[in-house]
Motif scaffolding. Structure first.
Motif, short mmCIF file in Angstrom:
data_model
loop_
_atom_site.label_atom_id
_atom_site.label_comp_id
_atom_site.label_asym_id
_atom_site.label_seq_id
_atom_site.Cartn_x
_atom_site.Cartn_y
_atom_site.Cartn_z
N GLN A 49 0.84 -1.20 0.00
CA GLN A 49 0.00 0.00 0.00
C GLN A 49 0.87 1.25 0.00
OE1 GLN A 49 -2.32 0.88 3.63
NE2 GLN A 49 -4.14 0.90 2.34
N GLU A 50 1.92 1.22 0.80
CA GLU A 50 2.83 2.36 0.90
C GLU A 50 3.55 2.62 -0.43
OE1 GLU A 50 6.93 3.51 3.39
OE2 GLU A 50 5.74 1.75 3.94
N GLU A 51 4.10 1.56 -1.03
CA GLU A 51 4.88 1.72 -2.25
C GLU A 51 4.00 2.05 -3.45
OE1 GLU A 51 8.12 1.92 -2.44
OE2 GLU A 51 8.29 1.56 -0.28
N LEU A 52 2.83 1.44 -3.52
CA LEU A 52 1.91 1.74 -4.63
C LEU A 52 1.37 3.16 -4.50
CD1 LEU A 52 -0.09 -1.63 -4.83
CD2 LEU A 52 1.63 -0.82 -6.44
N GLY A 53 1.02 3.54 -3.27
CA GLY A 53 0.51 4.90 -3.04
C GLY A 53 1.51 5.96 -3.41
N ARG A 54 2.77 5.71 -3.12
CA ARG A 54 3.83 6.66 -3.43
C ARG A 54 3.93 6.91 -4.94
NH1 ARG A 54 9.16 4.71 -0.76
NH2 ARG A 54 7.96 5.22 1.12
N ARG A 55 3.53 5.93 -5.73
CA ARG A 55 3.63 6.05 -7.19
C ARG A 55 2.27 6.26 -7.85
NH1 ARG A 55 7.17 2.79 -4.97
NH2 ARG A 55 9.32 2.60 -5.75
N ASP A 56 1.26 6.48 -7.02
CA ASP A 56 -0.10 6.69 -7.52
C ASP A 56 -0.58 5.49 -8.35
OD1 ASP A 56 -2.48 8.12 -7.64
OD2 ASP A 56 -1.96 9.09 -9.54
N LEU A 57 -0.29 4.29 -7.85
CA LEU A 57 -0.70 3.06 -8.52
C LEU A 57 -1.84 2.42 -7.75
CD1 LEU A 57 2.87 1.62 -9.26
CD2 LEU A 57 1.28 2.60 -10.94
N PRO A 58 -2.70 1.64 -8.43
CA PRO A 58 -3.87 1.05 -7.76
C PRO A 58 -3.50 -0.09 -6.83
CG PRO A 58 -3.72 0.24 -10.01
CD PRO A 58 -2.66 1.30 -9.88
N MET A 59 -4.28 -0.24 -5.77
CA MET A 59 -4.16 -1.42 -4.91
C MET A 59 -4.68 -2.63 -5.68
SD MET A 59 -2.84 -1.33 -1.83
CE MET A 59 -3.69 -2.47 -0.69
N PRO A 60 -4.17 -3.81 -5.34
CA PRO A 60 -4.64 -5.00 -6.05
C PRO A 60 -6.09 -5.34 -5.74
CG PRO A 60 -3.20 -5.60 -4.23
CD PRO A 60 -3.13 -4.11 -4.36
N THR A 61 -6.68 -6.15 -6.60
CA THR A 61 -8.05 -6.65 -6.40
C THR A 61 -8.04 -7.87 -5.49
OG1 THR A 61 -8.68 -5.86 -8.60
CG2 THR A 61 -10.09 -7.53 -7.60
N PHE A 62 -7.02 -8.71 -5.68
CA PHE A 62 -6.86 -9.93 -4.86
C PHE A 62 -5.45 -9.98 -4.29
CE2 PHE A 62 -9.87 -11.54 -8.18
CZ PHE A 62 -10.95 -11.83 -7.36
N ILE A 63 -5.35 -10.53 -3.07
CA ILE A 63 -4.05 -10.90 -2.52
C ILE A 63 -4.13 -12.37 -2.15
CG2 ILE A 63 -2.34 -10.53 -0.73
CD1 ILE A 63 -3.09 -7.65 -0.60
N VAL A 64 -3.21 -13.16 -2.71
CA VAL A 64 -3.21 -14.60 -2.46
C VAL A 64 -2.72 -14.87 -1.05
CG1 VAL A 64 -2.29 -16.82 -3.22
CG2 VAL A 64 -2.74 -15.02 -4.90
N GLY A 65 -3.38 -15.79 -0.39
CA GLY A 65 -2.97 -16.22 0.95
C GLY A 65 -3.01 -17.72 1.06
N GLN A 66 -2.22 -18.29 1.92
CA GLN A 66 -2.13 -19.74 2.08
C GLN A 66 -3.17 -20.22 3.09
OE1 GLN A 66 -1.95 -22.99 1.54
NE2 GLN A 66 0.09 -22.63 0.70
N THR A 67 -4.15 -20.97 2.59
CA THR A 67 -5.20 -21.51 3.46
C THR A 67 -4.94 -22.97 3.84
OG1 THR A 67 -6.56 -22.28 1.61
CG2 THR A 67 -6.90 -20.00 2.36
N GLY A 68 -3.83 -23.51 3.36
CA GLY A 68 -3.48 -24.90 3.67
C GLY A 68 -3.67 -25.85 2.52
N THR A 69 -4.22 -25.38 1.38
CA THR A 69 -4.47 -26.26 0.24
C THR A 69 -3.17 -26.59 -0.49
OG1 THR A 69 -4.96 -24.31 -1.11
CG2 THR A 69 -6.83 -25.46 -0.11
N LEU A 70 -3.11 -27.80 -1.02
CA LEU A 70 -1.94 -28.25 -1.76
C LEU A 70 -2.35 -29.43 -2.65
CD1 LEU A 70 1.21 -28.17 -2.14
CD2 LEU A 70 1.32 -29.92 -0.35
N VAL A 71 -2.03 -29.35 -3.94
CA VAL A 71 -2.38 -30.43 -4.87
C VAL A 71 -1.15 -31.28 -5.15
CG1 VAL A 71 -3.21 -31.00 -7.18
CG2 VAL A 71 -4.22 -29.09 -5.94
N ARG A 72 -1.30 -32.59 -4.99
CA ARG A 72 -0.29 -33.55 -5.39
C ARG A 72 -1.00 -34.70 -6.10
NH1 ARG A 72 2.56 -30.10 -5.27
NH2 ARG A 72 4.38 -29.65 -3.98
N LYS A 73 -0.39 -35.16 -7.19
CA LYS A 73 -1.01 -36.18 -8.05
C LYS A 73 -2.41 -35.68 -8.43
CE LYS A 73 1.81 -39.95 -6.30
NZ LYS A 73 1.85 -41.36 -5.88
N THR A 74 -3.44 -36.49 -8.22
CA THR A 74 -4.80 -36.00 -8.48
C THR A 74 -5.58 -36.00 -7.16
OG1 THR A 74 -5.49 -38.24 -9.10
CG2 THR A 74 -4.84 -36.75 -10.87
#
Length: 428
Positions: free
Chosen positions: A208-233
């Motif tokens: 937020q600080e770095e984007l604001g300094r450059r007048d750039l938009p905040m993201p729509t999504f931020i990825v977070g780790q909920t514990g999901t993980l895919v292996r094989k199928t």
């Protein structure tokens, strides 16, 4: 009516969640035209927004190596989506999204250990094509750094590269006078991932600080780790309701949505838990490719029965060519566990059980190979002699899997709810 930007749709969704009328958006990996068709038919019938999430390995510029999905580059991908929307009579909301864009996101770039300047330049070239082709959302992910394997990439380095890439994209978009686009940042990867609420908030605040300094938009999504993980199928992770709810609450505090990756093969209990935990969106990709492979193998079994009954002549070699090219592709390695990742193709071929498992995992990587396409078409022609529409079965088979997410994620009618929310805000 002008298309609702994805940023506006997500902001409306965040409000709807607080009112108990929300849902979790589904990011669908566009593994084939059959997956596109299945998605559009369901979204048409159930009135929900679509997000198609394409990685650089799947869809990219021809000069950068193209993509394994249908040979699509950004422009032909967007065109194929438009054509399928028209073919299926879909007039709702859909968003074309870049999944894991940025440096080293093509396997070859990472394996070649390209220096950072070259990798960033190629990532930018790919983003520019995304922007010109009309993508709605770009994931900015500079965390596949081959020089940091096994290490946690310093947060400041991730932020610095993320901001540089967003600044580049915004400059190029504005220079072309194109509509605003959304951004997705962060990653589920543990070497650069946001696995705790403390790290997650630190990341948001610094961004937020770095984007604001450059007048750039905040993201729509931020990825977070909920514990999901895919292996094989399989879903090999351990979903944490508490972590998901905490991250979602943290993201919403800053007006953005929590994005979950690796949402494949989740059972209904966990899928339903996405609503009270208020996860804004979830990505699912390999599962739908695997379902298409399974549908083709079922049809191949049927074809054998039709041959036994004298209803068709020579059957196709669908299973054989899928198996051969799946093993040969070696794309199964990323989904395997432990030492299996290091097995040679020769060792795999000698192990019938493992070969069958790899066909299940990697069949969808081969759909664009000429020999595979020829045998699939032969399969369809044979089945049509018995008055069976094989392609229709494949699409419906994929729909079963997607429909499960639609029902559990409370997606039915979500497009109408978003529009009502936005219209209400305008009239207020």
């Amino acid at each position: 009516m002008a298309k609702i930007p994805i940023q506006s749709a997500v902001k409306a969704l965040l409000e709807l969640q607080d009112e108990g009328k929300g849902g979790t958006l589904l990011g669908i990996g566009p593994m084939s035209t059959n997956v596109l068709q299945a998605s559009f038919e369901l979204a048409r019938d159930y009135d929900f927004p679509l997000m198609f999430i394409a990685s650089r390995n799947q869809v990219d510029l021809d000069e950068l190596g193209g993509g394994y999905v249908n040979g699509w580059n950004q422009y032909t991908f967007v065109q194929a989506i438009r054509e399928m929307a028209e073919l299926t009579g879909f007039d709702g909301l859909y968003y074309v999204c870049r999944d894991h864009g940025g440096p080293w996101q093509r396997d070859k770039e990472r394996n070649d250990h390209l220096p950072v300047e070259e990798a960033m330049a190629l990532g930018k070239k790919s983003y520019l094509a995304d922007i010109e082709a009309g993508f709605d959302l770009l994931m900015i992910d500079p965390t596949k750094d081959p020089f940091e394997i096994g290490k946690v990439i310093p947060l400041e380095k991730v932020i610095e590269r993320t901001v540089e890439l967003i600044e580049f994209c915004e400059k190029e978009r504005q220079a072309r006078d194109l509509p605003e686009i959304g951004y997705e940042v962060g990653t589920e990867e543990t070497n650069g991932g946001l696995t705790s609420t403390e790290t997650y908030e630190t990341f948001i605040l610094r961004l937020q600080e770095e984007l604001g300094r450059r007048d750039l938009p905040m993201p729509t999504f931020i990825v977070g780790q909920t514990g999901t993980l895919v292996r094989k199928t399989e879903q090999a992770g351990r979903f944490s309701f508490e972590n998901a709810a905490d991250l979602a609450k943290m993201a919403k505090k800053y007006g953005v949505g929590l994005k979950e990756h690796n949402g494949d093969y989740l059972d209904d209990v966990i899928l339903l838990a996405h609503i009270p935990s208020q996860i804004t969106a979830t990505n699912v990709a390999p599962q739908y490719g695997t379902e298409e492979t399974r549908a083709l193998l079922k049809l191949a079994k049927l074809e054998e029965k039709l041959k036994e009954q004298g209803l068709i002549g020579q059957p196709s070699k669908v299973k054989d060519v899928l198996l051969y090219h799946s093993i040969k592709s070696e794309r199964w390695r990323k989904w395997m566990v432990g030492s299996q990742r290091e097995l040679s193709v020769e060792e795999i071929v000698k192990d019938e059980e493992l070969s069958t498992e790899i066909l299940d995992i990697a069949g969808h990587y081969t759909f664009n190979i000429d020999e595979v396409k020829e045998e699939i078409n032969k399969l369809y022609r044979n089945l049509s002699k018995a008055h069976i529409d094989g392609q229709r079965f494949v699409v419906d088979h994929i729909k079963r899997s997607i429909r499960n997410y639609v029902e559990c994620f409370n997606l039915k009618g979500l497009t109408s709810r978003i529009k009502e929310k936005l219209n209400g805000s305008k009239n207020a």
